[in-house]
Design an enzyme around this catalytic site. Structure first.
Site, PDB file in Angstrom:
ATOM      1  N   GLY A 192      32.408  18.786  -7.488  1.00 37.41           N
ATOM      2  CA  GLY A 192      33.490  17.971  -7.427  1.00 37.41           C
ATOM      3  C   GLY A 192      33.592  16.686  -7.594  1.00 37.41           C
ATOM      4  CG  ASP A 218      23.020  22.195 -10.601  1.00 38.50           C
ATOM      5  OD1 ASP A 218      23.649  21.104 -10.352  1.00 38.50           O
ATOM      6  OD2 ASP A 218      23.087  23.148  -9.820  1.00 38.50           O
ATOM      7  CG  ASP A 229      24.764  23.498  -2.934  1.00 42.31           C
ATOM      8  OD1 ASP A 229      25.380  23.491  -3.850  1.00 42.31           O
ATOM      9  OD2 ASP A 229      23.285  23.293  -3.030  1.00 42.31           O
TER      10      ASP A 229
END
Length: 396
Positions: free
Chosen positions: A197, A148, A218
């Site tokens: 993205g 992440d 999210d």
């Protein structure tokens, strides 16, 4: 440089570029399926929760339906020891023992980290310890890594203020570094990029060894958010295929106040998108209706179709959208979505069959019920309630 030497150098360069993609194709030939802890447990997840989930994936039939990854999201991390090795916190007393338990159930274990010094939840990240952490994951028996961007964005902005080109290079290099670290361990791990993205990730993610990459922010358990994310995937279909998948985020099927129609809409859309299917519901409270959606064999077969063609939008008017997807057996999956908000509105849709290449009326099967619809012609105009969809399989 002599011609033969130049040719060899070019071949070596091409092989280096294509190596991550070739490796990825073997590891995730179809979109990964499993369960992730974040949507339901968030930071509360514990060792017991993961063991219980593994048991339930087996007892409910989800494992046999294809949901094999049990993924621990953020908040498992402890501090580093004197040698710099990452440790687990009190919620996860023995990660190796947990992995062994999950593997004993015929399942695989996933874990989470960040290329930054901290994760989204401000736990220990992997910055400066990439090779060390990858080896630790391998030693534990980890099969999947969600990586992440959260904690790394701060470093990007600090080291390259007002320089998006440099920031994006830093991001790509960070993801490539962890890919190299995983490869060095010799243990296959699905590599999931979670960076929302940024920088058109679909253009370059396969080059850094990614099996899947988030294309959006999210998701949450609302119809509006799910449709905004899912229906905006049109145009990305050329970037998906065996080993490398667009990821519009985890499933919210069974969460929040989604209705039965909305849950089916969600599952239909993700199947048309060849999306990874990572359930995020509380399996201890899964209703028969939710189970029937998550484990519908015909719908899963479309998502897992070996050709790996992501669906695309072929028609839109008002609240109605029609999407098609080419399947490996030569048939076509066709989904019709009604996003309308009027509870009393019903939409009669004329299907654009000629646009799909059907010069004669095709035969159709209702995918959700696995029952034949018959031969479709211009008179076939399905009635679809608000927030509902239909999913057909068409054959010539």
């Amino acid at each position: 440089m002599k011609p033969n030497a130049l040719r060899l150098a070019l071949l070596l360069a091409a092989a280096t570029t294509l190596a991550p993609l070739a490796s990825a194709q073997k590891l995730a030939a179809t979109p990964p399926m499993g369960w992730n802890s974040w949507n339901y447990f968030a930071g509360r997840v514990t060792d017991k929760d993961i063991r219980d989930t593994a048991d339930l994936l087996v007892s409910t039939g989800m494992r046999d339906a294809g949901y094999v990854y049990v993924n621990i999201d953020d908040t498992w991390e402890g501090k580093r020891d004197a040698q710099g090795h990452i440790t687990t916190n009190e919620k996860f007393p023995d990660m190796k023992a947990l992995a062994d338990y999950v593997h004993s159930k015929g399942l695989k274990l996933g874990i989470y980290s960040s290329p930054g010094d901290q994760t989204c939840a401000r736990f220990e990240g992997s910055l400066g310890h990439e090779y060390q952490d990858a080896q630790t994951y391998a030693d534990w028996g980890i099969d999947y890594l969600k990586y992440d961007l959260c904690g790394f964005r701060k470093k990007m902005l600090a080291d390259a203020p007002n320089d998006p080109v440099k920031q994006n290079k830093m991001m790509r290099d960070a993801y490539m570094l962890m890919h190299k670290a995983i490869v060095k361990t010799g243990r296959p791990m699905v590599y999931s990029l979670c960076q929302y993205g940024f920088d058109a990730v679909w253009d370059w993610a396969p080059e850094v060894g990614a099996n899947l990459w988030r294309t959006t922010g999210d998701i949450n358990a609302t119809f509006d958010r799910m449709t905004v994310i899912g229906l905006n995937q049109d145009g990305l279909e050329k970037f998906a295929g065996p080993g490398h998948w667009n990821d519009p985020d985890m499933l919210e099927v069974g969460n929040g106040k989604l209705t039965l129609d909305e849950n089916r809409f969600h599952m239909t859309l993700w199947a048309m998108l060849a999306s990874p299917l990572l359930a995020g519901n509380d399996l201890t409270k899964m209703t028969p209706e939710v189970a029937s959606i998550l484990m519908n064999k015909q719908v899963l077969a479309i998502d897992q179709d070996p050709a790996g063609h992501q669906g695309k939008r072929i028609y839109q008017e008002g609240p109605v959208q029609i999407w098609s997807r080419e399947l490996a057996d030569g048939s076509t999956a066709l989904a019709v979505f009604n996003t309308g908000e009027d509870a009393s509105s019903m939409r009669n849709i004329a299907l654009p069959l000629k646009q799909l290449g059907f010069s004669k009326p095709p035969m159709a099967t209702d995918v959700w019920t696995n029952k034949p619809v018959g031969r479709l012609d211009a008179s076939y105009k399905p009635t679809i309630p608000r927030h509902a969809s239909i999913l057909l399989k068409l054959t010539k």
